[in-house]
Design an enzyme around this catalytic site. Sequence first.
Site, PDB file in Angstrom:
ATOM      1  N   ARG A  14      13.638  -4.856  -0.465  1.00 52.94           N
ATOM      2  CA  ARG A  14      13.991  -3.549   0.129  1.00 52.94           C
ATOM      3  C   ARG A  14      12.847  -3.058   1.000  1.00 52.94           C
ATOM      4  O   ARG A  14      11.737  -3.590   0.954  1.00 52.94           O
ATOM      5  CB  ARG A  14      14.209  -2.504  -0.977  1.00 52.94           C
ATOM      6  N   ASN A  89       3.054  -7.037  -1.231  1.00 54.18           N
ATOM      7  CA  ASN A  89       3.684  -5.782  -0.798  1.00 54.18           C
ATOM      8  C   ASN A  89       4.293  -4.974  -1.948  1.00 54.18           C
ATOM      9  O   ASN A  89       4.453  -3.766  -1.816  1.00 54.18           O
ATOM     10  CB  ASN A  89       4.776  -6.127   0.234  1.00 54.18           C
ATOM     11  N   SER A 141      -2.457   1.515   1.966  1.00 48.84           N
ATOM     12  CA  SER A 141      -1.874   2.821   2.318  1.00 48.84           C
ATOM     13  C   SER A 141      -2.995   3.687   2.873  1.00 48.84           C
ATOM     14  O   SER A 141      -4.164   3.505   2.495  1.00 48.84           O
ATOM     15  CB  SER A 141      -1.291   3.488   1.069  1.00 48.84           C
ATOM     16  N   TYR A 154      -2.580   5.936  -7.333  1.00 49.97           N
ATOM     17  CA  TYR A 154      -2.143   5.154  -6.161  1.00 49.97           C
ATOM     18  C   TYR A 154      -3.302   4.964  -5.172  1.00 49.97           C
ATOM     19  O   TYR A 154      -3.515   3.869  -4.646  1.00 49.97           O
ATOM     20  CB  TYR A 154      -0.985   5.909  -5.514  1.00 49.97           C
ATOM     21  N   ALA A 156      -6.464   4.952  -5.881  1.00 48.99           N
ATOM     22  CA  ALA A 156      -7.418   4.007  -6.489  1.00 48.99           C
ATOM     23  C   ALA A 156      -6.921   2.575  -6.329  1.00 48.99           C
ATOM     24  O   ALA A 156      -7.680   1.668  -5.973  1.00 48.99           O
ATOM     25  CB  ALA A 156      -7.609   4.340  -7.966  1.00 48.99           C
ATOM     26  N   ALA A 157      -5.627   2.376  -6.587  1.00 41.49           N
ATOM     27  CA  ALA A 157      -5.068   1.017  -6.473  1.00 41.49           C
ATOM     28  C   ALA A 157      -5.173   0.507  -5.035  1.00 41.49           C
ATOM     29  O   ALA A 157      -5.575  -0.639  -4.792  1.00 41.49           O
ATOM     30  CB  ALA A 157      -3.607   1.014  -6.921  1.00 41.49           C
ATOM     31  N   LYS A 158      -4.825   1.359  -4.082  1.00 42.71           N
ATOM     32  CA  LYS A 158      -4.820   0.908  -2.686  1.00 42.71           C
ATOM     33  C   LYS A 158      -6.246   0.732  -2.155  1.00 42.71           C
ATOM     34  O   LYS A 158      -6.501  -0.165  -1.339  1.00 42.71           O
ATOM     35  CB  LYS A 158      -4.028   1.886  -1.813  1.00 42.71           C
ATOM     36  N   ILE A 187       6.388   6.242   5.712  1.00 36.81           N
ATOM     37  CA  ILE A 187       7.415   5.336   6.221  1.00 36.81           C
ATOM     38  C   ILE A 187       8.728   5.643   5.506  1.00 36.81           C
ATOM     39  O   ILE A 187       8.736   5.851   4.275  1.00 36.81           O
ATOM     40  CB  ILE A 187       7.011   3.855   5.958  1.00 36.81           C
TER      41      ILE A 187
HETATM   42  P1  NAP Z   1      10.349   0.453  -1.908  1.00 36.68           P
HETATM   43  O1  NAP Z   1      11.365   0.670  -0.861  1.00 36.68           O
HETATM   44  O2  NAP Z   1      10.366   1.295  -3.142  1.00 36.68           O
HETATM   45  O3  NAP Z   1      10.429  -1.103  -2.340  1.00 36.68           O
HETATM   46  C1  NAP Z   1       9.590  -1.582  -3.348  1.00 36.68           C
HETATM   47  C2  NAP Z   1       9.767  -3.077  -3.493  1.00 36.68           C
HETATM   48  O4  NAP Z   1       8.819  -3.532  -4.491  1.00 36.68           O
HETATM   49  C3  NAP Z   1      11.148  -3.490  -3.985  1.00 36.68           C
HETATM   50  O5  NAP Z   1      11.467  -4.737  -3.392  1.00 36.68           O
HETATM   51  C4  NAP Z   1      10.930  -3.646  -5.489  1.00 36.68           C
HETATM   52  O6  NAP Z   1      11.853  -4.542  -6.098  1.00 36.68           O
HETATM   53  C5  NAP Z   1       9.540  -4.240  -5.516  1.00 36.68           C
HETATM   54  N1  NAP Z   1       8.840  -4.085  -6.775  1.00 36.68           N
HETATM   55  C6  NAP Z   1       8.466  -2.939  -7.403  1.00 36.68           C
HETATM   56  N2  NAP Z   1       7.849  -3.216  -8.567  1.00 36.68           N
HETATM   57  C7  NAP Z   1       7.840  -4.576  -8.687  1.00 36.68           C
HETATM   58  C8  NAP Z   1       7.378  -5.477  -9.677  1.00 36.68           C
HETATM   59  N3  NAP Z   1       6.785  -5.040 -10.801  1.00 36.68           N
HETATM   60  N4  NAP Z   1       7.543  -6.805  -9.480  1.00 36.68           N
HETATM   61  C9  NAP Z   1       8.142  -7.264  -8.347  1.00 36.68           C
HETATM   62  N5  NAP Z   1       8.607  -6.455  -7.367  1.00 36.68           N
HETATM   63  C10 NAP Z   1       8.456  -5.131  -7.555  1.00 36.68           C
HETATM   64  O7  NAP Z   1       8.871   0.590  -1.339  1.00 36.68           O
HETATM   65  P2  NAP Z   1       8.313   0.555   0.170  1.00 36.68           P
HETATM   66  O8  NAP Z   1       8.242   1.928   0.665  1.00 36.68           O
HETATM   67  O9  NAP Z   1       9.019  -0.497   0.938  1.00 36.68           O
HETATM   68  O10 NAP Z   1       6.804   0.110  -0.128  1.00 36.68           O
HETATM   69  C11 NAP Z   1       6.348  -1.229   0.017  1.00 36.68           C
HETATM   70  C12 NAP Z   1       4.825  -1.221  -0.055  1.00 36.68           C
HETATM   71  O11 NAP Z   1       4.303  -0.389   0.982  1.00 36.68           O
HETATM   72  C13 NAP Z   1       4.251  -0.670  -1.361  1.00 36.68           C
HETATM   73  O12 NAP Z   1       3.114  -1.401  -1.739  1.00 36.68           O
HETATM   74  C14 NAP Z   1       3.871   0.739  -1.000  1.00 36.68           C
HETATM   75  O13 NAP Z   1       2.842   1.242  -1.828  1.00 36.68           O
HETATM   76  C15 NAP Z   1       3.408   0.556   0.437  1.00 36.68           C
HETATM   77  N6  NAP Z   1       3.423   1.786   1.213  1.00 36.68           N
HETATM   78  C16 NAP Z   1       4.589   2.452   1.459  1.00 36.68           C
HETATM   79  C17 NAP Z   1       4.551   3.628   2.207  1.00 36.68           C
HETATM   80  C18 NAP Z   1       5.795   4.415   2.536  1.00 36.68           C
HETATM   81  O14 NAP Z   1       5.664   5.495   3.136  1.00 36.68           O
HETATM   82  N7  NAP Z   1       6.985   3.946   2.190  1.00 36.68           N
HETATM   83  C19 NAP Z   1       3.328   4.122   2.674  1.00 36.68           C
HETATM   84  C20 NAP Z   1       2.162   3.430   2.400  1.00 36.68           C
HETATM   85  C21 NAP Z   1       2.227   2.244   1.678  1.00 36.68           C
HETATM   86  P3  NAP Z   1      13.315  -4.051  -6.654  1.00 36.68           P
HETATM   87  O15 NAP Z   1      14.193  -3.875  -5.432  1.00 36.68           O
HETATM   88  O16 NAP Z   1      13.777  -5.141  -7.535  1.00 36.68           O
HETATM   89  O17 NAP Z   1      13.074  -2.755  -7.354  1.00 36.68           O
END
Ligand code: NAP
Length: 242
Positions: A14, A89, A141, A154, A156-158, A187
């Site tokens: 996703r 990711n 992030s 979050y 700290a992790a990033k 995003i």
């Molecule tokens: P998202 O739409 O919530 O998608 C998260 C994805 O991670 C899904 O494919 C989910 O799988 C998978 N996932 C979660 N926990 C997992 C686990 N324990 N093992 C394997 N897969 C796991 O998130 P996103 O917004 O695309 O974010 C992707 C990355 O970008 C993350 O690292 C997030 O911190 C970073 N980020 C996002 C933003 C933002 O604004 N969106 C900003 C900065 C950084 P399922 O579909 O099976 O649940």
Amino acid sequence: MTDKKIALITGGSRGIGKACALELAKAGYNVVINYVGNDEAAAQTVAELKELGAEAYSAKFDVTNKEAVEAGVAEVMAKFGRIDVLVNNAGITRDGLFMRMSAENWEAVINTNLNSAYYVSSPVVKIMMKQRSGAIINMASISGVFGNAGQANYSAAKAGLIGMTKALAKELASRGIRVNAVAPGFIKTDMTKDLKLDGIEEHIPLKRLGEAQDIAKAVKFLALDAEYITGQVLQVDGGLVI
Ligand code: NAP
């Protein structure tokens, strides 16, 4: 086995991970998307990858489980025999003020966003070292660069992921492996859909929230076209934090 290059994307079912998978498939890669729970989204993404001509499958394993990760990486090797691009990711948020943050929410975020990158990179780096080539992109992030109130776990992790990126870049450059990070701003994905972001555009110089595709283009650049770039953090945030 295949002549095409292989990308493994954690959390590729996703949002940002899916967009990265599609972008790399368009660039001619075969793609393995990892996920943990949402079977329907994973199946849909695999179907879209196949429509683009990629060999693709979904690998369901929890990135916080070291043994499950090792089995998942071994399966990629059994199917494709190499890994050229790894995008760490997968991520979650459990936001809250630090005074009220439970150990459970602290640990869940550190495990999923940071420890996972160790568990996945560990076997993949060994494979890339044998190949003497590879690119790793860690999804950080802007919270990890600048800190964000309500996101101590979050942030700290990033930030940890960024430190890991720089250390690995230095360790692995001589083996032909580049390691970089992308630091997205806000995003539009499931992760941010419940946040109250009304009016945030006013604070973003480019006047819009980011699309997953904006991040995927940066990932593709770092993976494919950035032969002389390693150890960097590329902010993709519309200018939100300059
Ligand atoms: P998202 O739409 O919530 O998608 C998260 C994805 O991670 C899904 O494919 C989910 O799988 C998978 N996932 C979660 N926990 C997992 C686990 N324990 N093992 C394997 N897969 C796991 O998130 P996103 O917004 O695309 O974010 C992707 C990355 O970008 C993350 O690292 C997030 O911190 C970073 N980020 C996002 C933003 C933002 O604004 N969106 C900003 C900065 C950084 P399922 O579909 O099976 O649940």
